[in-house]
Design a protein around this motif. Structure first.
Motif, mmCIF file in Angstrom:
data_model
loop_
_atom_site.group_PDB
_atom_site.id
_atom_site.type_symbol
_atom_site.label_atom_id
_atom_site.label_comp_id
_atom_site.label_asym_id
_atom_site.label_seq_id
_atom_site.Cartn_x
_atom_site.Cartn_y
_atom_site.Cartn_z
ATOM 1 N N ASN A 1 -0.935 -0.595 3.924
ATOM 2 C CA ASN A 1 -0.622 -1.954 3.490
ATOM 3 C C ASN A 1 -0.745 -2.013 1.977
ATOM 4 O O ASN A 1 -1.202 -1.061 1.344
ATOM 5 C CB ASN A 1 -1.531 -2.966 4.190
ATOM 6 N N SER B 1 7.336 -5.198 13.104
ATOM 7 C CA SER B 1 7.794 -4.122 12.216
ATOM 8 C C SER B 1 8.775 -3.205 12.928
ATOM 9 O O SER B 1 9.800 -2.811 12.353
ATOM 10 C CB SER B 1 6.609 -3.305 11.708
ATOM 11 N N VAL C 1 -3.403 -8.661 2.062
ATOM 12 C CA VAL C 1 -2.382 -8.368 3.068
ATOM 13 C C VAL C 1 -3.012 -7.663 4.270
ATOM 14 O O VAL C 1 -2.661 -7.955 5.419
ATOM 15 C CB VAL C 1 -1.223 -7.541 2.457
ATOM 16 N N VAL C 2 -3.962 -6.772 4.024
ATOM 17 C CA VAL C 2 -4.665 -6.117 5.134
ATOM 18 C C VAL C 2 -5.277 -7.175 6.051
ATOM 19 O O VAL C 2 -5.180 -7.084 7.277
ATOM 20 C CB VAL C 2 -5.759 -5.143 4.622
ATOM 21 N N CYS D 1 4.551 -0.784 3.110
ATOM 22 C CA CYS D 1 3.526 -1.667 3.660
ATOM 23 C C CYS D 1 3.910 -2.137 5.063
ATOM 24 O O CYS D 1 4.989 -2.695 5.268
ATOM 25 C CB CYS D 1 3.365 -2.866 2.733
ATOM 26 N N ALA D 2 3.022 -1.909 6.026
ATOM 27 C CA ALA D 2 3.293 -2.272 7.421
ATOM 28 C C ALA D 2 3.487 -3.782 7.582
ATOM 29 O O ALA D 2 4.367 -4.231 8.319
ATOM 30 C CB ALA D 2 2.149 -1.785 8.319
ATOM 31 N N TYR D 3 2.686 -4.573 6.892
ATOM 32 C CA TYR D 3 2.817 -6.030 6.987
ATOM 33 C C TYR D 3 4.117 -6.486 6.329
ATOM 34 O O TYR D 3 4.803 -7.381 6.828
ATOM 35 C CB TYR D 3 1.613 -6.721 6.352
ATOM 36 N N GLY E 1 3.385 0.827 -0.014
ATOM 37 C CA GLY E 1 2.165 0.985 0.773
ATOM 38 C C GLY E 1 1.092 1.589 -0.106
ATOM 39 O O GLY E 1 1.348 2.537 -0.845
ATOM 40 N N TRP F 1 -2.575 -8.649 8.172
ATOM 41 C CA TRP F 1 -2.080 -7.668 9.139
ATOM 42 C C TRP F 1 -3.075 -7.492 10.275
ATOM 43 O O TRP F 1 -2.702 -7.405 11.433
ATOM 44 C CB TRP F 1 -1.806 -6.337 8.431
ATOM 45 N N HIS G 1 2.062 -7.477 14.779
ATOM 46 C CA HIS G 1 2.739 -7.094 13.543
ATOM 47 C C HIS G 1 3.454 -5.750 13.698
ATOM 48 O O HIS G 1 4.543 -5.567 13.148
ATOM 49 C CB HIS G 1 1.758 -7.084 12.376
#
Length: 174
Positions: free
Chosen positions: A127, A147, A132-133, A100-102, A112, A136, A143
């Motif tokens: 994500n 990251s 969470v999306v 997950c990018a966040y 993810g 983000w 973000h």
């Protein structure tokens, strides 16, 4: 001048080998496939909705059309997509080894979700949940910057071993 160019080329080659040697583990869920068996090449040809709107559903891969990369099996919807991937996997794999990018922006490795995706600067980001999306997307560039700063310390850690919340995984077709 030529010596300088060769030195830069040698350094770039050394860095590419170093990055490959220190790559973390790809997130693989209970399907046994990276990105839950969705075709990572196909994301790049899907229409992408505006920030704040859910993106198009990803394209399922086929069990018999696969390639190995970063210790994981990726499935593809066509041999043409598999061939594009094998020619340049770094172009298509999700950022942060499918985590997950966040989550990475916040300093951790969590799964993810392949249905919660966005292409930014020709890179695939995933994500974990719709909530969470939303977080983000409040500051995607910020973000991504966080990251990028966090990833070098997280990358060598093992892949997330949790399942994607509220996700009924789906192995590739056929």
């Amino acid at each position: 001048m030529n010596r300088f160019v060769l030195t830069i080329a040698a350094a770039a080659t050394a860095l590419s080998f170093a990055n490959a040697a220190f790559a973390g583990e790809q997130f693989v869920d209970e399907t046994g496939f990276a990105v839950s068996g969705y075709d990572v090449v196909a994301y790049f040809s899907l229409p992408q909705n505006a920030v704040g709107q859910t993106n198009t559903a990803p394209v399922e891969g086929i069990k018999s059309i696969t390639a190995e990369y970063n210790g994981a099996t990726f499935a593809f919807s066509s041999e043409a997509n598999r061939d594009l991937f094998t020619a340049n996997p770094e172009k298509y794999v999700p950022q942060y080894d499918g985590h997950c990018a966040y989550g990475v922006a916040k300093g951790g490795k969590v799964p993810g979700n392949p249905t919660l995706w966005r292409i930014v600067d020709d890179k695939l980001f995933l994500n974990i949940t719709p909530n969470v999306v939303g977080f983000w997307e409040e500051d995607i560039p910020g973000h991504i910057n966080m990251s990028t700063g966090n990833w070098p310390s997280l990358d060598p850690q093992p892949a997330a071993d949790r399942t994607i919340p509220q996700w009924s995984s789906m192995a590739p077709k056929g």
